[in-house]
Design a protein around this motif. Structure first.
Motif, PDB file in Angstrom:
ATOM      1  N   ARG A 175       0.746  -1.220  -0.123  1.00  0.00           N
ATOM      2  CA  ARG A 175       0.078  -0.081   0.094  1.00  0.00           C
ATOM      3  C   ARG A 175       0.939   1.275   0.010  1.00  0.00           C
ATOM      4  N   SER A 176       1.916   1.274   1.015  1.00  0.00           N
ATOM      5  CA  SER A 176       2.744   2.566   0.916  1.00  0.00           C
ATOM      6  C   SER A 176       3.475   2.709  -0.397  1.00  0.00           C
ATOM      7  N   ARG A 177       4.003   1.676  -1.028  1.00  0.00           N
ATOM      8  CA  ARG A 177       4.686   1.770  -2.444  1.00  0.00           C
ATOM      9  C   ARG A 177       3.174   2.346  -3.524  1.00  0.00           C
ATOM     10  N   ARG A 178       2.352   1.908  -3.515  1.00  0.00           N
ATOM     11  CA  ARG A 178       1.363   2.315  -4.327  1.00  0.00           C
ATOM     12  C   ARG A 178       0.894   3.829  -4.035  1.00  0.00           C
ATOM     13  N   GLN A 179       1.023   4.253  -2.816  1.00  0.00           N
ATOM     14  CA  GLN A 179       0.691   5.553  -2.424  1.00  0.00           C
ATOM     15  C   GLN A 179       1.950   6.424  -2.953  1.00  0.00           C
ATOM     16  N   LEU A 180       3.037   5.948  -2.879  1.00  0.00           N
ATOM     17  CA  LEU A 180       4.347   6.690  -3.276  1.00  0.00           C
ATOM     18  C   LEU A 180       4.355   7.045  -4.659  1.00  0.00           C
ATOM     19  N   VAL A 181       3.957   5.733  -5.465  1.00  0.00           N
ATOM     20  CA  VAL A 181       3.883   5.988  -6.960  1.00  0.00           C
ATOM     21  C   VAL A 181       2.624   6.863  -7.419  1.00  0.00           C
ATOM     22  N   LEU A 182       1.905   7.022  -6.555  1.00  0.00           N
ATOM     23  CA  LEU A 182       0.500   7.818  -6.904  1.00  0.00           C
ATOM     24  C   LEU A 182       1.168   9.378  -6.777  1.00  0.00           C
ATOM     25  N   SER A 183       1.684   9.480  -5.526  1.00  0.00           N
ATOM     26  CA  SER A 183       2.151  10.735  -4.997  1.00  0.00           C
ATOM     27  C   SER A 183       3.068  11.368  -6.032  1.00  0.00           C
ATOM     28  N   LEU A 184       4.254  10.418  -6.593  1.00  0.00           N
ATOM     29  CA  LEU A 184       4.980  11.080  -7.454  1.00  0.00           C
ATOM     30  C   LEU A 184       4.411  11.362  -8.855  1.00  0.00           C
ATOM     31  N   ARG A 185       3.716  10.494  -9.206  1.00  0.00           N
ATOM     32  CA  ARG A 185       2.767  10.953 -10.441  1.00  0.00           C
ATOM     33  C   ARG A 185       2.167  11.997 -10.388  1.00  0.00           C
TER      34      ARG A 185
END
Length: 410
Positions: A175-185
């Motif tokens: 979940r944290s990795r997905r949130q990070l990817v969404l935030s960076l995008r």
């Protein structure tokens, strides 16, 4: 996922909880098939093993009646089928169902772990903690309802706790990795949008600057036209040579005004090359030509440039040129025939000083030259934007003075 405004960034984790994909991708189908095969496959194997008289794979849960084994198989089947709907709004009901049946069900073990992992990935931390706590409670009660042969109670509960903790931590990492990817995008998209906005603003400011400069240019040219036309009007008996000279100046000034106007319209209609200077871009080096042009129109100009024009930065030189140009235009409008004194002085670090003076007009000009009335206001704004200052007004010795100071970096 769409772009979020900065003040709504705190909602990004919650967005993962409420937004489900409208359509499964190929990757989603593959993962769902694997989860179903693992969950239902374990249900079948566990049921078969429980029905054997003498199991060899795992120790038997002694004393389990047949109806409990078949009930275990039924709830395991329902839970495994529910895995196909675990991505949407049915995840929480499915997790509640799995939590309840894990009190006694053996065949639904892998399915319950998959559902708990899904909750850790797709729901907030608080929701995950609730279901993880429920799993801990059922893990503590399960060995009491269905003891596992000779294995001690604490050992069975400890292994169940280890699996629950591993699944929850793994889901939180995903979940944290997905949130990070969404935030960076989102940050990259917002940076690109802001860059485009800055480019558009810079282009708009540059075009406004060009339009402001064209006001000064056209005011200068048209004042020359009006001055010579007025001279011809008040002296109809002038010598043919004087008439021809004035007509030539009028023609040349009109031609140059049209040329300047054509250039600026071309700039405003089409984007030029990136970083290319937009015409017109005169600097202090063009002051002698400006003074000669005014002298050809009959204006008495005394130009005193006490610095090397090439040593002045281009931006400062352009602003100084426009100030001198507007000063000469105002002198032609309001004090025709007067001598205009222009002095340019300064040094790097101390700044650039422009001083334009002419006698205060005693009578109104015979031919009034119309104007917008915003020339000096525009010059004050231009000087302020350049980091300098500008003053104008009547002096004690009955002169009109236009004084400007512009920064000149060392």
């Amino acid at each position: 996922m769409g772009k979020l405004k900065p003040e709504y960034q705190w909602l990004l984790p919650a967005a993962l909880d409420s937004v489900a994909p409208k359509r499964r991708s190929t990757r989603d189908w593959v993962i769902d098939v694997i989860c179903f095969v693992l969950g239902y496959g374990f249900t079948l194997l566990a049921t078969i093993d429980l029905l054997r008289p003498h199991p060899t794979v795992v120790p038997e849960w002694e004393g389990a009646p047949a109806w409990l084994i078949w009930l275990d198989f039924a709830v395991g089947t329902v839970a495994a089928l529910g895995l196909w709907w675990r991505r949407g709004r049915w995840l929480v009901p499915l997790a509640v169902f799995c939590t309840l049946v894990s009190l006694f069900a053996v065949a639904a073990g892998i399915t319950c772990l998959i559902v708990l992992f899904t909750v850790a990935v797709h729901r907030r931390f608080a929701v995950m903690v609730v279901f993880a706590g429920g799993a801990m409670v059922t893990n503590a009660v399960f060995p009491l309802i269905r003891p596992e042969g000779e294995r001690p109670y604490w050992e069975t509960m400890a292994w169940g706790t280890v699996f629950i903790v591993i699944v929850c931590l793994w889901g939180m990492v995903v979940r944290s990795r997905r949130q990070l990817v969404l935030s960076l995008r989102d940050r990259a998209e917002r940076a690109e949008s802001e860059q485009q906005l800055r480019v558009a603003q810079a282009r708009s400011l540059e075009r406004n600057r060009i339009a402001r400069e064209m006001h000064d240019v056209l005011a200068h040219r048209i004042s020359l036209l009006s001055l010579h036309a007025g001279a011809l009007e008040i002296r109809p008996d002038a010598a043919p040579q004087d008439v021809a000279t004035a007509a030539g100046v009028i023609r040349a000034s009109a031609h140059q005004a049209l040329q300047d106007l054509r250039e600026v319209i071309g700039v405003l209609r089409a984007d030029g090359p990136e970083g290319a200077p937009e015409p017109p871009q005169p600097t202090l080096g063009a002051l002698p030509a400006l003074a000669d042009e005014s002298r050809s129109a009959g204006v008495k100009v005394r130009l005193d440039v006490r610095i090397e024009p090439t040593s002045v930065p281009d931006g400062t030189g352009r602003t100084a040129y426009r100030i001198v140009q507007e000063g000469l235009t105002n002198a032609r409008k309001h004090a025709p025939g007067a001598t205009v004194e222009v002095a340019v002085d300064g040094s790097a670090g101390d700044g650039l000083t422009i001083d334009i003076r002419n006698p205060w007009p005693i009578i109104n000009p015979p031919v009034a030259i119309p104007g917008t009335g915003t020339g000096l206001i525009g010059l004050t704004e231009r000087a302020t934007l350049a980091g300098g200052r500008l003053k104008h007004g009547r002096t004690a010795d009955n002169q009109f003075a236009l004084t400007a100071w512009l920064p000149w970096p060392p």
